[in-house]
Structure formats: C-alpha cells, structure tokens
Design a protein around this motif. Structure first.
Motif, PDB file in Angstrom:
ATOM      1  N   PRO A  24      -7.106 -30.225 -33.256  1.00 37.44           N
ATOM      2  CA  PRO A  24      -7.989 -30.464 -34.163  1.00 37.44           C
ATOM      3  C   PRO A  24      -7.572 -31.984 -34.693  1.00 37.44           C
ATOM      4  O   PRO A  24      -7.335 -32.252 -35.713  1.00 37.44           O
ATOM      5  N   ARG A  41     -11.970 -31.842 -33.408  1.00 33.67           N
ATOM      6  CA  ARG A  41     -12.566 -31.591 -34.808  1.00 33.67           C
ATOM      7  C   ARG A  41     -11.971 -32.098 -35.749  1.00 33.67           C
ATOM      8  O   ARG A  41     -10.595 -32.409 -35.631  1.00 33.67           O
ATOM      9  N   SER A  69     -17.310 -37.128 -30.381  1.00 29.56           N
ATOM     10  CA  SER A  69     -17.205 -35.975 -31.399  1.00 29.56           C
ATOM     11  C   SER A  69     -16.211 -35.151 -30.702  1.00 29.56           C
ATOM     12  O   SER A  69     -15.512 -35.469 -29.701  1.00 29.56           O
ATOM     13  N   GLU A  70     -16.397 -33.886 -30.956  1.00 35.45           N
ATOM     14  CA  GLU A  70     -15.211 -32.835 -30.481  1.00 35.45           C
ATOM     15  C   GLU A  70     -15.617 -32.527 -28.964  1.00 35.45           C
ATOM     16  O   GLU A  70     -14.834 -31.709 -28.397  1.00 35.45           O
TER      17      GLU A  70
END
Length: 187
Positions: A24, A41, A69-70
C-alpha cells in the motif's frame, strides 16, 4: 524481497514487472542496489498494486516513472534506438463488475494514448483474461498457442489489442501446459 532478489540473480535480468504486489504505497526504494518502484493503494489497504524492479543498469536509463493507479504504472526508458514505454497492469478479475473492468480499460486506453508515438510500447502484466487457443479471426493479435476457452475478459483484451495494434506475445510461442497459466480457480 530478499528471496526474490536472490532468485533474480540466478538469471540475466534487467527489468521485472510486478502485478498484485499488495503493497500500500507509491514511490521508489533501493534494496541492495536494486530499484523497486511501486504504484499501490493510498488508503492503506493491502490489495492490488503494480510496479517494477530495475537492475542498476536499467535504473541508469530510466527517464520517468508514472504511478497511474493501484492497477496501472508506466516507466519510460532511453534505449539505443529510441525510447521505450512500458505499461505494467493488474486488471480486475472476473469476480469484479464489468463496470470496474471497463473503467480499467478506459484508464489504460488513456495512458496508452498519452504514450509518445515514436516510443516503442510494451503493455504487460496480469490481464486476468483467457484468450483461448482458437485463432480464427484473431491472427492479427495472437498466435496459435493460447489457453482454454475465450472468456469475456479475453474478448476485452483482444479488443484493446486491436484498437492499439498490439500483439499478445505469450500466445506466439509453444509453452508447456503448466507454464501457460499462473493460477487456476479451485471450482
């Protein structure tokens, strides 16, 4: 990560794409002289995530890293002939809604459209798609060595490849059956 780097050192490698990292965070880290660049994320959830591992040689030719983005990240490299843009992806799996899949492909198309036209382009990663092995009407985007029966996500991948004049290279070469897939649903 140490185990992965030890295993990589057994091979001649310069760049590794990562999908489903579950890390993350977004940014760059250096581990034992090797660069790890991530797009994960931002809410602290250990899901999705993409990135790259760059050898010291590849790190020297890195022009840019763009965490989209993730599920999508890009790098741009200065190579001998031109520049090379690599888009690393982790597409939604079949448990996700068609809407989420379409949002992913919309974002991927936007990133692809922003790639300089003179750059060589590689789009790689986990598309969570089955393209099948029936080549009829698909010779323009894939070879004869696909796997399984075409599914909806495979149709979407083929459509994306057609729109962008891309080829699904892992279908061009004969592989042992066990090397054609990385995961099989228990059901």
């Amino acid at each position: 990560m140490d185990l992965l780097l030890r295993e990589l050192n057994r091979y001649k490698w310069d760049l590794v794409g990562l999908s489903e990292t579950h890390l993350p965070r977004t940014g760059e880290e250096t581990i034992s002289g090797t660069s790890l660049i991530l797009s994960g994320r931002t809410d602290g959830t250990h899901r999705q995530g993409v990135g790259f591992i760059l050898s010291p040689t590849t790190k020297k030719v890195l022009i840019s890293f763009t965490p989209v983005s993730e599920r999508i990240a890009t790098i741009r490299l200065k190579v001998s002939v031109s520049n090379l843009t690599i888009i690393q992806v982790y597409a939604p799996d079949s448990a996700r809604s068609n809407e989420e899949c379409e949002q992913f492909y919309f974002q991927l198309q936007s990133v692809t459209d922003q790639t300089p036209k003179k750059d060589m382009l590689i789009v790689m990663g986990d598309f969570n798609a089955i393209t099948g092995n029936d080549q009829i009407d698909r010779r323009d985007v894939m070879g004869p060595h696909g796997h399984g029966r075409l599914n909806g996500r495979g149709e979407r991948l083929i459509s994306f490849c057609r729109e962008n004049d891309l080829y699904i290279t892992n279908t061009a070469f004969k592989h042992r059956h066990r090397r054609k897939v990385t995961w099989r649903s228990p059901d």
